[in-house]
Scaffold this motif. Structure first.
Motif, PDB file in Angstrom:
ATOM      1  N   GLY A  81       0.771  -1.236   0.000  1.00  0.00           N
ATOM      2  CA  GLY A  81       0.000   0.000   0.000  1.00  0.00           C
ATOM      3  C   GLY A  81       0.804   1.288   0.000  1.00  0.00           C
ATOM      4  O   GLY A  81       0.308   2.311   0.467  1.00  0.00           O
ATOM      5  N   VAL A  82       2.024   1.269  -0.527  1.00  0.00           N
ATOM      6  CA  VAL A  82       2.861   2.467  -0.542  1.00  0.00           C
ATOM      7  C   VAL A  82       3.014   2.965  -1.970  1.00  0.00           C
ATOM      8  O   VAL A  82       3.365   2.195  -2.871  1.00  0.00           O
ATOM      9  CB  VAL A  82       4.256   2.187   0.073  1.00  0.00           C
ATOM     10  CG1 VAL A  82       5.184   3.374  -0.110  1.00  0.00           C
ATOM     11  CG2 VAL A  82       4.112   1.844   1.551  1.00  0.00           C
ATOM     12  N   ASP A  83       2.749   4.259  -2.173  1.00  0.00           N
ATOM     13  CA  ASP A  83       2.926   4.903  -3.474  1.00  0.00           C
ATOM     14  C   ASP A  83       4.399   5.252  -3.638  1.00  0.00           C
ATOM     15  O   ASP A  83       4.946   6.037  -2.866  1.00  0.00           O
ATOM     16  CB  ASP A  83       2.062   6.156  -3.551  1.00  0.00           C
ATOM     17  CG  ASP A  83       2.168   6.878  -4.879  1.00  0.00           C
ATOM     18  OD1 ASP A  83       2.914   6.423  -5.785  1.00  0.00           O
ATOM     19  OD2 ASP A  83       1.504   7.918  -5.028  1.00  0.00           O
ATOM     20  N   MET A  84       5.032   4.669  -4.642  1.00  0.00           N
ATOM     21  CA  MET A  84       6.458   4.889  -4.887  1.00  0.00           C
ATOM     22  C   MET A  84       6.707   5.864  -6.039  1.00  0.00           C
ATOM     23  O   MET A  84       7.830   5.957  -6.537  1.00  0.00           O
ATOM     24  CB  MET A  84       7.146   3.549  -5.176  1.00  0.00           C
ATOM     25  CG  MET A  84       7.155   2.583  -4.006  1.00  0.00           C
ATOM     26  SD  MET A  84       8.202   3.124  -2.654  1.00  0.00           S
ATOM     27  CE  MET A  84       9.819   2.797  -3.344  1.00  0.00           C
ATOM     28  N   SER A  85       5.677   6.603  -6.445  1.00  0.00           N
ATOM     29  CA  SER A  85       5.847   7.593  -7.514  1.00  0.00           C
ATOM     30  C   SER A  85       6.946   8.567  -7.130  1.00  0.00           C
ATOM     31  O   SER A  85       6.949   9.115  -6.030  1.00  0.00           O
ATOM     32  CB  SER A  85       4.554   8.376  -7.745  1.00  0.00           C
ATOM     33  OG  SER A  85       3.516   7.512  -8.106  1.00  0.00           O
ATOM     34  N   GLY A  86       7.887   8.768  -8.025  1.00  0.00           N
ATOM     35  CA  GLY A  86       8.955   9.724  -7.791  1.00  0.00           C
ATOM     36  C   GLY A  86      10.079   9.241  -6.903  1.00  0.00           C
ATOM     37  O   GLY A  86      11.061   9.952  -6.709  1.00  0.00           O
ATOM     38  N   VAL A  87       9.965   8.037  -6.333  1.00  0.00           N
ATOM     39  CA  VAL A  87      11.023   7.503  -5.472  1.00  0.00           C
ATOM     40  C   VAL A  87      12.074   6.852  -6.367  1.00  0.00           C
ATOM     41  O   VAL A  87      11.749   6.062  -7.255  1.00  0.00           O
ATOM     42  CB  VAL A  87      10.460   6.474  -4.461  1.00  0.00           C
ATOM     43  CG1 VAL A  87      11.580   5.816  -3.677  1.00  0.00           C
ATOM     44  CG2 VAL A  87       9.460   7.149  -3.536  1.00  0.00           C
TER      45      VAL A  87
END
Length: 158
Positions: A81-87
């Motif tokens: 459930g973690v958004d990794m956009s931009g990571v």
């Protein structure tokens, strides 16, 4: 199925007669010197109950540019459930293995720093039985952490 010459492995072939492989992506996430590992679900075909990085298979639907990175981000979202956009995802290693049920797999490993505001949860109970935060030393001492996971984790930590 045709033999590939690799002991214990049969290969699926493409229509053109070339070997076909499952492509798997695994992500080792760290924060403050600790690594987030999942405990694989009891009904997973490969290594049920074992500790692992977050990950899964490349899917043909939606595959395109940066397919490995897209898969890594999708799997982190689906499983914890973690958004990794931009990571930023850092390449760690790649390898080959055969699953417990005989599938030949190309595995690609990434590492990333979990965003400070991210709060991982078990988002896919079928795939993930639990989450654990471990230092590298704790993972090395954990009997549920398989040697192949430790090898990737050591590389991610270096």
């Amino acid at each position: 199925m045709t033999s590939t010459g690799t002991p214990g492995m049969a290969a699926c072939l493409t229509r053109g007669g070339r070997p076909a492989f499952v492509v798997n992506v695994e992500v080792f996430l760290q924060r403050d010197g600790r690594w987030l590992l999942i405990r694989r679900g009891a009904h997973e075909a490969h290594a049920p109950g074992a500790l692992a990085g977050v990950g899964g298979k490349v899917e043909a639907e939606g595959a395109g540019e940066a397919v490995l990175e897209q898969t890594a981000r999708r799997e982190v979202g689906e499983e914890i459930g973690v958004d990794m956009s931009g990571v930023r995802l850092g390449y760690v290693a790649s390898g080959f293995f055969v699953t417990d049920d005989g599938d030949p797999v190309v595995n690609v490993v990434f590492s990333a720093t979990l965003p400070p505001d991210a709060r991982p949860v078990v988002a896919s109970a079928e795939e993930v039985a639990g989450l654990v935060w471990l230092s590298l030393a704790e993972a090395e001492a954990d009997p549920d952490c398989p040697p192949w996971v430790l090898r990737s984790l050591r590389l991610a930590a270096s």
